[in-house]
Design a protein around this motif. Structure first.
Motif, short mmCIF file in Angstrom:
data_model
loop_
_atom_site.label_atom_id
_atom_site.label_comp_id
_atom_site.label_asym_id
_atom_site.label_seq_id
_atom_site.Cartn_x
_atom_site.Cartn_y
_atom_site.Cartn_z
N GLY A 1 0.79 -1.22 0.00
CA GLY A 1 0.00 0.00 0.00
C GLY A 1 0.82 1.27 0.00
N SER A 2 2.12 1.15 0.29
CA SER A 2 2.99 2.33 0.35
C SER A 2 3.93 2.47 -0.85
N TYR A 3 3.71 1.68 -1.90
CA TYR A 3 4.62 1.64 -3.06
C TYR A 3 4.95 3.02 -3.62
N ARG A 4 3.94 3.85 -3.81
CA ARG A 4 4.17 5.17 -4.42
C ARG A 4 4.78 6.17 -3.45
N GLN A 5 4.74 5.89 -2.16
CA GLN A 5 5.32 6.81 -1.17
C GLN A 5 6.68 6.37 -0.66
N ARG A 6 6.99 5.09 -0.74
CA ARG A 6 8.19 4.63 -0.06
C ARG A 6 9.47 4.99 -0.80
N ASP A 7 10.46 5.29 0.00
CA ASP A 7 11.80 5.58 -0.52
C ASP A 7 12.54 4.26 -0.71
N GLY A 8 13.68 4.34 -1.34
CA GLY A 8 14.49 3.14 -1.52
C GLY A 8 14.30 2.53 -2.88
N SER A 9 15.07 1.50 -3.13
CA SER A 9 15.14 0.92 -4.48
C SER A 9 13.93 0.07 -4.85
N SER A 10 13.05 -0.20 -3.91
CA SER A 10 11.89 -1.05 -4.19
C SER A 10 10.59 -0.26 -4.29
N GLY A 11 10.69 1.05 -4.39
CA GLY A 11 9.51 1.89 -4.50
C GLY A 11 9.23 2.33 -5.93
N TYR A 12 8.11 2.98 -6.10
CA TYR A 12 7.65 3.46 -7.41
C TYR A 12 8.69 4.36 -8.08
N THR A 13 9.21 5.33 -7.36
CA THR A 13 10.15 6.28 -7.95
C THR A 13 11.41 5.57 -8.45
N ALA A 14 11.93 4.65 -7.66
CA ALA A 14 13.13 3.91 -8.08
C ALA A 14 12.83 3.04 -9.29
N HIS A 15 11.68 2.39 -9.30
CA HIS A 15 11.32 1.55 -10.45
C HIS A 15 11.13 2.41 -11.70
N ARG A 16 10.51 3.57 -11.55
CA ARG A 16 10.34 4.47 -12.70
C ARG A 16 11.70 4.88 -13.25
N GLN A 17 12.66 5.17 -12.37
CA GLN A 17 14.00 5.56 -12.82
C GLN A 17 14.69 4.41 -13.55
N LEU A 18 14.55 3.18 -13.03
CA LEU A 18 15.12 2.03 -13.73
C LEU A 18 14.50 1.90 -15.11
N PHE A 19 13.19 2.02 -15.17
CA PHE A 19 12.45 1.87 -16.42
C PHE A 19 12.84 2.94 -17.42
N GLU A 20 12.82 4.19 -16.99
CA GLU A 20 13.13 5.30 -17.91
C GLU A 20 14.58 5.30 -18.35
N GLY A 21 15.48 4.79 -17.53
CA GLY A 21 16.90 4.77 -17.87
C GLY A 21 17.33 3.56 -18.69
N PHE A 22 16.42 2.61 -18.89
CA PHE A 22 16.77 1.39 -19.61
C PHE A 22 16.77 1.65 -21.11
N ASP A 23 17.84 1.23 -21.79
CA ASP A 23 17.98 1.49 -23.23
C ASP A 23 17.35 0.42 -24.11
N GLY A 24 17.04 -0.73 -23.57
CA GLY A 24 16.45 -1.81 -24.36
C GLY A 24 14.96 -1.65 -24.50
N CYS A 25 14.31 -2.72 -24.88
CA CYS A 25 12.85 -2.72 -25.03
C CYS A 25 12.21 -2.55 -23.66
N ARG A 26 11.28 -1.60 -23.56
CA ARG A 26 10.58 -1.31 -22.30
C ARG A 26 9.08 -1.43 -22.52
N ILE A 27 8.43 -2.11 -21.57
CA ILE A 27 6.98 -2.28 -21.64
C ILE A 27 6.42 -1.92 -20.27
N GLN A 28 5.50 -0.97 -20.23
CA GLN A 28 4.83 -0.60 -18.99
C GLN A 28 3.38 -1.06 -19.07
N LEU A 29 2.99 -1.88 -18.11
CA LEU A 29 1.62 -2.38 -18.03
C LEU A 29 1.01 -1.83 -16.74
#
Length: 164
Positions: free
Chosen positions: A119-147
């Protein structure tokens, strides 16, 4: 889309394992759940030493073909150089919480902690939260799929089932 080495990230309860299992079956490749690497036991109470977990994840990623899934951004970031496709399940927190409630039979302290975590995914800090996942996704140079919801996830899985 090159699914030869697919990494799936997202919140707990987002459908990562469900999708990973179906992709692995379709592609006939090994499937690795990062929970099995991160935790020493099924109770999810004792974390494996960080260096040991990273070494295990790297061994899994050295394979020629695979599907790996998990919430742990600190492990996922280490696997990105070998990843051909990154899938991010950015499902709403309340949906993830409902999915966990539906799949878990016990109503114990571990479940309560997992529900709070999801329930805290979008608020939590650290590498397992929404912000960190978004950064991994946006920084990835290969094929990216967001569902972003269950319909998109099941449609993607169905499309993979019928693809040749």
């Amino acid at each position: 889309m090159d699914l030869i080495r697919t990494l799936i990230i997202g919140n707990s309860g987002s459908g990562k394992s469900w999708l990973a299992q179906r992709l692995a079956e379709r592609l006939q490749v090994p499937w690795t759940d990062l929970d099995r690497i991160h935790w020493l036991s099924d109770e999810h109470s004792i974390a494996r030493p960080r260096a040991e977990a990273l070494a295990m994840a790297r061994i899994a990623a050295e394979q020629e073909r695979w599907v790996i899934e998990g919430v742990y951004g600190w492990i996922a970031s280490e696997l990105l150089p070998r990843t051909t496709t990154l899938i991010w399940l950015s499902v709403a927190d309340e949906v993830c919480v409902a999915n966990i409630r539906q799949r878990e039979a016990n109503d114990d302290e571990r479940l309560i902690a997992l529900l709070e975590w999801a329930g805290s995914y979008r608020q939590r800090d650290g590498s397992s939260g929404y912000t960190a996942h978004r950064q991994l996704f946006e920084g990835f140079d290969g094929c990216r799929i967001q569902l972003m919801d269950w319909t998109e996830i099941t449609d993607f899985a169905s499309a993979m089932h019928y693809a040749d």
